[in-house]
Design an enzyme around this catalytic site. Sequence first.
Site, PDB file in Angstrom:
ATOM      1  N   ILE A  63       0.944  -1.437  -0.122  1.00  0.00           N
ATOM      2  CA  ILE A  63       0.110  -0.206   0.409  1.00  0.00           C
ATOM      3  C   ILE A  63       0.976   1.302  -0.013  1.00  0.00           C
ATOM      4  O   ILE A  63       1.519   1.332   0.898  1.00  0.00           O
ATOM      5  CB  ILE A  63      -0.995  -0.025   1.000  1.00  0.00           C
ATOM      6  CG1 ILE A  63      -1.843   1.339   0.642  1.00  0.00           C
ATOM      7  CG2 ILE A  63      -0.494   0.193   2.492  1.00  0.00           C
ATOM      8  CD1 ILE A  63      -3.146   1.028   2.619  1.00  0.00           C
ATOM      9  N   SER A  64       0.793   2.188  -1.460  1.00  0.00           N
ATOM     10  CA  SER A  64       2.163   3.422  -0.798  1.00  0.00           C
ATOM     11  C   SER A  64       1.875   3.957   0.100  1.00  0.00           C
ATOM     12  O   SER A  64       0.793   4.412   0.874  1.00  0.00           O
ATOM     13  CB  SER A  64       1.366   3.901  -2.488  1.00  0.00           C
ATOM     14  OG  SER A  64       1.306   3.246  -3.815  1.00  0.00           O
ATOM     15  N   GLN A  65       3.224   4.747  -0.073  1.00  0.00           N
ATOM     16  CA  GLN A  65       3.149   6.016   1.053  1.00  0.00           C
ATOM     17  C   GLN A  65       2.261   6.775   0.310  1.00  0.00           C
ATOM     18  O   GLN A  65       1.672   7.123  -0.064  1.00  0.00           O
ATOM     19  CB  GLN A  65       4.399   6.485   1.565  1.00  0.00           C
ATOM     20  CG  GLN A  65       4.706   7.052   1.705  1.00  0.00           C
ATOM     21  CD  GLN A  65       6.234   7.805   1.720  1.00  0.00           C
ATOM     22  OE1 GLN A  65       7.018   6.794   1.050  1.00  0.00           O
ATOM     23  NE2 GLN A  65       6.738   8.979   2.028  1.00  0.00           N
TER      24      GLN A  65
END
Length: 213
Positions: A63-65
Amino acid sequence: MKDTLRHAGKRKQLVEVLIKKGIKNKAVLSAIEKIPRHLFMDSGFEDHAYQDKAFPIAADQTISQPYTVAFQSELLEIKRGDMVLEIGTGSGYQTAVLCELGAKVYSIERQKELFKKTKLFLTKLGCRPKHLSFGDGYKGLSEHAPYDAIIVTAGAPYVPKPLLSQLQINGRLVIPVGEDVQIMTLFIRKSETEFEKREFGEFRFVPLLEDKN
């Protein structure tokens, strides 16, 4: 898992961090403040949800930053009703942010398990993308083209031609390009054959893989 006042407070703090890092778009900040990121993660990692960092999810994806999600979303300059193609549905967090911004979202995921899980989850969350598909992101989704914006949420070794061809005139493609480290790149379609290209520094993403899995 529920969304509580404590979570809402943590989201407020996260937004403050993003503002300090240079995110200015009010609609993007408001979407980050509203969407319960902890629900997109395994309950054991709930405490990590509102830190500004990427986190592993199923199928070797992340899950992206939040900063990356906000940065890419800001570059897209989405207006309500825009048709947006997302390459790499992943956990669905970026999808939810795009929906919150008022986009009509078409999203592709190449990992079958992740696709099934995220599709179910987004429905439960009440987030309604126009179309979720299981397929190869390198090919885009020509049947719904052209798009006002296209976002790629994985590192691409090169820019897939079909994605450029599926953009509207004045449409924007935001894609991290590179092998180990990626350069966040924006392409704006100026005419049938002309594209303006801008670069925005280094980011790290999981690789964009071809074919479905």
